[in-house]
Motif scaffolding. Structure first.
Motif, PDB file in Angstrom:
ATOM      1  N   UNK A  43       3.635  -2.335   4.206  1.00 13.75           N
ATOM      2  CA  UNK A  43       3.085  -3.668   3.959  1.00 13.75           C
ATOM      3  C   UNK A  43       1.816  -3.884   4.771  1.00 13.75           C
ATOM      4  N   UNK A  44       1.226  -5.078   4.673  1.00 13.49           N
ATOM      5  CA  UNK A  44      -0.065  -5.324   5.313  1.00 13.49           C
ATOM      6  C   UNK A  44       0.020  -5.342   6.831  1.00 13.49           C
ATOM      7  N   UNK A  45       1.213  -5.455   7.369  1.00 11.29           N
ATOM      8  CA  UNK A  45       1.376  -5.373   8.823  1.00 11.29           C
ATOM      9  C   UNK A  45       1.492  -3.927   9.297  1.00 11.29           C
ATOM     10  N   UNK A  46       1.452  -2.987   8.355  1.00 14.54           N
ATOM     11  CA  UNK A  46       1.610  -1.581   8.711  1.00 14.54           C
ATOM     12  C   UNK A  46       3.050  -1.196   8.957  1.00 14.54           C
ATOM     13  N   UNK A  47       3.980  -1.994   8.432  1.00  9.56           N
ATOM     14  CA  UNK A  47       5.399  -1.687   8.604  1.00  9.56           C
ATOM     15  C   UNK A  47       5.897  -0.820   7.451  1.00  9.56           C
ATOM     16  N   UNK A  48       6.696   0.157   7.783  1.00 11.74           N
ATOM     17  CA  UNK A  48       7.288   1.035   6.778  1.00 11.74           C
ATOM     18  C   UNK A  48       8.240   0.256   5.884  1.00 11.74           C
ATOM     19  N   UNK A  49       8.149   0.507   4.590  1.00 12.45           N
ATOM     20  CA  UNK A  49       9.120  -0.039   3.649  1.00 12.45           C
ATOM     21  C   UNK A  49       9.928   1.067   2.987  1.00 12.45           C
ATOM     22  N   UNK A  50       9.319   2.204   2.746  1.00  9.16           N
ATOM     23  CA  UNK A  50      10.064   3.400   2.355  1.00  9.16           C
ATOM     24  C   UNK A  50       9.174   4.614   2.592  1.00  9.16           C
ATOM     25  N   UNK A  51       9.633   5.503   3.448  1.00  9.61           N
ATOM     26  CA  UNK A  51       8.987   6.803   3.623  1.00  9.61           C
ATOM     27  C   UNK A  51       9.938   7.851   3.075  1.00  9.61           C
ATOM     28  N   UNK A  52       9.466   8.624   2.109  1.00  7.55           N
ATOM     29  CA  UNK A  52      10.324   9.654   1.524  1.00  7.55           C
ATOM     30  C   UNK A  52       9.627  11.006   1.638  1.00  7.55           C
ATOM     31  N   UNK A  53      10.406  12.010   2.042  1.00  8.69           N
ATOM     32  CA  UNK A  53       9.865  13.344   2.297  1.00  8.69           C
ATOM     33  C   UNK A  53      10.823  14.376   1.735  1.00  8.69           C
TER      34      UNK A  53
ATOM     35  N   UNK B  92       0.818  -1.197   0.000  1.00  9.31           N
ATOM     36  CA  UNK B  92       0.000   0.000   0.000  1.00  9.31           C
ATOM     37  C   UNK B  92       0.856   1.252   0.000  1.00  9.31           C
ATOM     38  N   UNK B  93       0.229   2.373  -0.346  1.00 12.17           N
ATOM     39  CA  UNK B  93       0.928   3.656  -0.424  1.00 12.17           C
ATOM     40  C   UNK B  93       0.076   4.709   0.265  1.00 12.17           C
ATOM     41  N   UNK B  94       0.658   5.351   1.264  1.00 13.73           N
ATOM     42  CA  UNK B  94      -0.010   6.425   2.002  1.00 13.73           C
ATOM     43  C   UNK B  94       0.586   7.758   1.592  1.00 13.73           C
ATOM     44  N   UNK B  95      -0.293   8.750   1.394  1.00 10.78           N
ATOM     45  CA  UNK B  95       0.150  10.139   1.278  1.00 10.78           C
ATOM     46  C   UNK B  95      -0.920  11.012   1.897  1.00 10.78           C
TER      47      UNK B  95
ATOM     48  N   UNK C 192      14.069   3.795   5.182  1.00 12.22           N
ATOM     49  CA  UNK C 192      13.723   2.413   4.833  1.00 12.22           C
ATOM     50  C   UNK C 192      13.730   1.505   6.059  1.00 12.22           C
ATOM     51  N   UNK C 193      13.628   2.068   7.245  1.00  9.74           N
ATOM     52  CA  UNK C 193      13.648   1.255   8.459  1.00  9.74           C
ATOM     53  C   UNK C 193      12.398   0.372   8.566  1.00  9.74           C
ATOM     54  N   UNK C 194      12.561  -0.782   9.174  1.00 11.98           N
ATOM     55  CA  UNK C 194      11.440  -1.678   9.441  1.00 11.98           C
ATOM     56  C   UNK C 194      10.799  -1.263  10.764  1.00 11.98           C
ATOM     57  N   UNK C 195      10.005  -0.198  10.700  1.00 14.35           N
ATOM     58  CA  UNK C 195       9.318   0.343  11.871  1.00 14.35           C
ATOM     59  C   UNK C 195       7.852   0.569  11.487  1.00 14.35           C
ATOM     60  N   UNK C 196       6.951   0.738  12.452  1.00 14.58           N
ATOM     61  CA  UNK C 196       5.560   1.051  12.102  1.00 14.58           C
ATOM     62  C   UNK C 196       5.490   2.307  11.242  1.00 14.58           C
TER      63      UNK C 196
ATOM     64  N   UNK D 264      -3.998   1.317  13.255  1.00 14.68           N
ATOM     65  CA  UNK D 264      -3.705   0.081  12.537  1.00 14.68           C
ATOM     66  C   UNK D 264      -4.148   0.106  11.088  1.00 14.68           C
ATOM     67  N   UNK D 265      -3.493  -0.693  10.269  1.00 16.47           N
ATOM     68  CA  UNK D 265      -3.866  -1.001   8.895  1.00 16.47           C
ATOM     69  C   UNK D 265      -4.348   0.199   8.086  1.00 16.47           C
ATOM     70  N   UNK D 266      -3.448   1.051   7.624  1.00 18.49           N
ATOM     71  CA  UNK D 266      -3.881   2.177   6.784  1.00 18.49           C
ATOM     72  C   UNK D 266      -4.561   1.729   5.499  1.00 18.49           C
TER      73      UNK D 266
END
Length: 595
Positions: free
Chosen positions: A103-113, A68-71, A159-163, A496-498
């Motif tokens: 991902x589906x667990x709500x873990x960050x895979x890449x946040x870019x700002x 998924x992709x959040x903005x 790219x940290x594996x964090x919520x 949870x779960x965006x």
């Protein structure tokens, strides 16, 4: 044709700068600030000031464990995009330059700002179909802007594996640390419930009726009123042709200062709505400023003032200062600031009366000066902006951010308030004004409150025209919110779960954890359960199923319905595993350890 201007290999990314010409010389430098977090420094230089055209910074990552992709302006759409789609454009007064792949667990895979939140920039992350790689990009200069010779900015790559909510909170902290981005202070009154006139009155304002609603709202726990559009015009057609002079319609409010004083005597703060950029064709101000407009919206019967003129900025600020002094206001609701943008016809306008050539810089000066000069009159001034103008610079210009209009839509209000909160930091986040049909079952009406518990409630129903049961329900949920706002709006927020639009949201302090559940799902209450666990049933089902990772031992359990009435209280032993509880629709269960 795309022309590569420069490229760099960082520890994790291959980054390329692409432009439509080579008038700028590009320099890229990478800086690793912590494990998984990089800063990419960008510098563009030209031999002389030039009108910039679009420049794009591009990198790729494999589409692995990304769902998924959040903005900030995603609303209900959290899908993955494709690489040929245009990204979301943000600027100071619209959205924010950040995206998050998760991902589906709500873990960050890449946040870019991106560090430049003032000027227009498009953020994108789209799948390249042939390779299953994400093409990530920041596209600069997507709106007309003044000539520049040098330009510098930074892309933050996490790219940290964090919520995902943790990576986004780190972004807002990073923005707040940048020069010129420090958020405004937030008065205590900005964090307390509000009565709004918009849905309940619209433009048909009557001071006696407003004051009557204020008395009822105060008794229920509100501490402020926002009087919305309509006070400045006798016309009730909901247009903007009469905006610009900002004189009180004496047919509606014969004595504004006396009216504000009476509201203050009731015990409520008073905020007033203004449409910042609009000058209507039927206003006196139109004749003064018709040649100092960025654009004209014929369908609205109004033009957009050009803030590059100091006369325009002084006119706007002077109106607000005069209102504060003469009417003793406590705050302003400032609307439509996203309408400040240059068109192709006005982007290159040159006039010796202008002191800015850049519209974004002029808007920054205008809104910064509004806050500074009103704080000089009243240090605890409150200024509200609504979604989508909720980016990092808006937190400098104001101290209340409200979800955009979604009348009667509890689910949308939940989504929008949480989206804003994820980047808000300490700035107060308010719900859109709660409203509902007076013939609604109380359990259904209560969902309007339960869905916005993690924001400051705004209410906009006529409180003397709802059933007594609805009054009881409103009183209960406002008192619950006030009792637990230390967790709900000041505690650690964990939505949870965006991708499923936040079906479960929790917030906690060291002493208590509050879980709101909006779907019929097994509720994982989490580890290290504190002394008090409150689970709110945000559905019309009549049961909750909790999963306990550990024994809780002896507990006291209390169940309430949507009116706050206790329907069950008992002591019991709770073991690890699945536990089923009968909980009324829109009710709650409170579990206290050591009962």
């Amino acid at each position: 044709m795309e022309i590569e201007m420069n490229q760099i290999n960082t520890g994790k990314y291959h980054v390329t700068v692409i432009g439509d010409d080579n008038r700028f010389r590009a320099t890229l430098k990478s800086q690793e600030v912590s494990e998984g977090v990089e800063l990419l420094h960008i510098r563009l230089e030209a031999d002389a000031p030039i009108q910039p055209t679009e420049v794009e910074i591009v990198w790729h990552i494999p589409a692995i464990d990304i769902h998924g992709y959040w903005h900030p302006a995603a609303y209900r759409n959290r899908r993955l995009h494709v690489d040929w789609e245009r990204g979301l454009t943000s600027k100071a007064t619209y959205s924010a330059p950040v995206g998050c792949l998760f991902n589906t667990l709500g873990s960050n895979r890449l946040t870019f700002a991106y560090s430049d939140a003032m000027n227009a920039a498009a953020m994108s992350a789209g799948i390249h179909e042939e390779t299953s790689m994400f093409r990530c990009a920041v596209k600069l200069f997507t709106e007309p802007m003044a000539p520049i010779q040098t330009y510098e900015a930074v892309i933050r790559l996490d790219a940290r594996d964090v919520p995902y909510y943790e990576s986004l909170d780190d972004v807002q902290q990073w923005w707040a640390s940048l020069p010129g981005y420090a958020p405004a202070s937030v008065p205590e009154a900005a964090k307390l419930p509000v009565y709004s006139t918009w849905y309940s009155f619209h433009q048909k304002l009557d001071p006696e009726q407003i004051e009557h609603q204020c008395r009822l709202a105060k008794a229920l726990g509100c501490e402020m009123v926002i009087v919305d559009d309509g006070w400045q015009t006798s016309d009730n057609a909901r247009g903007y042709a009469y905006c610009g002079d900002w004189l009180v319609s004496e047919e509606k409010i014969p004595d504004m200062r006396a009216h504000v004083d009476r509201v203050h005597e009731i015990g409520l703060k008073y905020m007033l709505w203004y449409s910042v950029p609009f000058v209507g064709k039927k206003s006196d101000a139109w004749h003064r400023f018709e040649h100092k407009m960025l654009t004209v919206f014929d369908n609205l019967g109004a033009g957009v003032l050009d803030p590059r003129y100091p006369e325009v900025r002084e006119y706007i600020i002077g109106l607000y200062e005069k209102a504060f002094v003469e009417w003793d206001l406590d705050g302003l609701k400032l609307d439509f600031v996203d309408s400040f943008y240059a068109t192709e016809e006005t982007k290159g306008k040159q006039d010796p009366e202008m002191d800015f050539s850049s519209v974004p810089e002029a808007v920054d000066r205008l809104l910064s000066d509004v806050m500074a000069r009103l704080q000089a009159i009243k240090p605890d001034v409150m200024i509200e902006f609504r979604q989508n103008y909720v980016g990092p610079l808006m937190k400098k210009y104001g101290n209340l951010l409200r979800a955009t209009d979604c009348p009667n839509d509890a689910t949308e209000n939940r989504i929008r308030t949480i989206d804003v909160r994820l980047l808000s930091g300490q700035t107060a986040v308010h719900s859109d004004m709660i409203m509902w049909n007076p013939n609604e079952p109380a359990e259904s009406a209560a969902l309007q409150f339960i869905n916005i518990l993690f924001s400051v409630p705004q209410i906009s129903v006529k409180l003397d025209q709802i059933p007594e049961e609805h009054v009881q329900m409103t009183s209960f949920w406002l008192s619950f919110w006030r009792e637990h706002r230390d967790a709900l709006i000041e505690g650690k927020l964990m939505p949870g779960r965006p991708d499923f639009l936040y079906p479960m949201i929790s917030a906690e302090t060291a002493e208590k954890r509050i879980l709101c559940v909006y779907e019929d799902v097994v509720v994982n209450v989490g580890d290290a359960v504190p002394g008090t666990l409150i689970v709110v049933n945000g559905t019309l089902n009549t049961r909750l199923v909790l999963e306990l990772a550990h024994d809780l031992g002896h507990v006291e359990l209390e169940t309430r319905n949507c009116l706050g009435q206790v329907i069950d209280r008992r002591q019991m032993i709770l073991h690890a595993g699945l536990q089923r509880f009968d909980v009324p629709a829109s009710g709650m269960v409170t579990i206290k350890k050591g009962g």
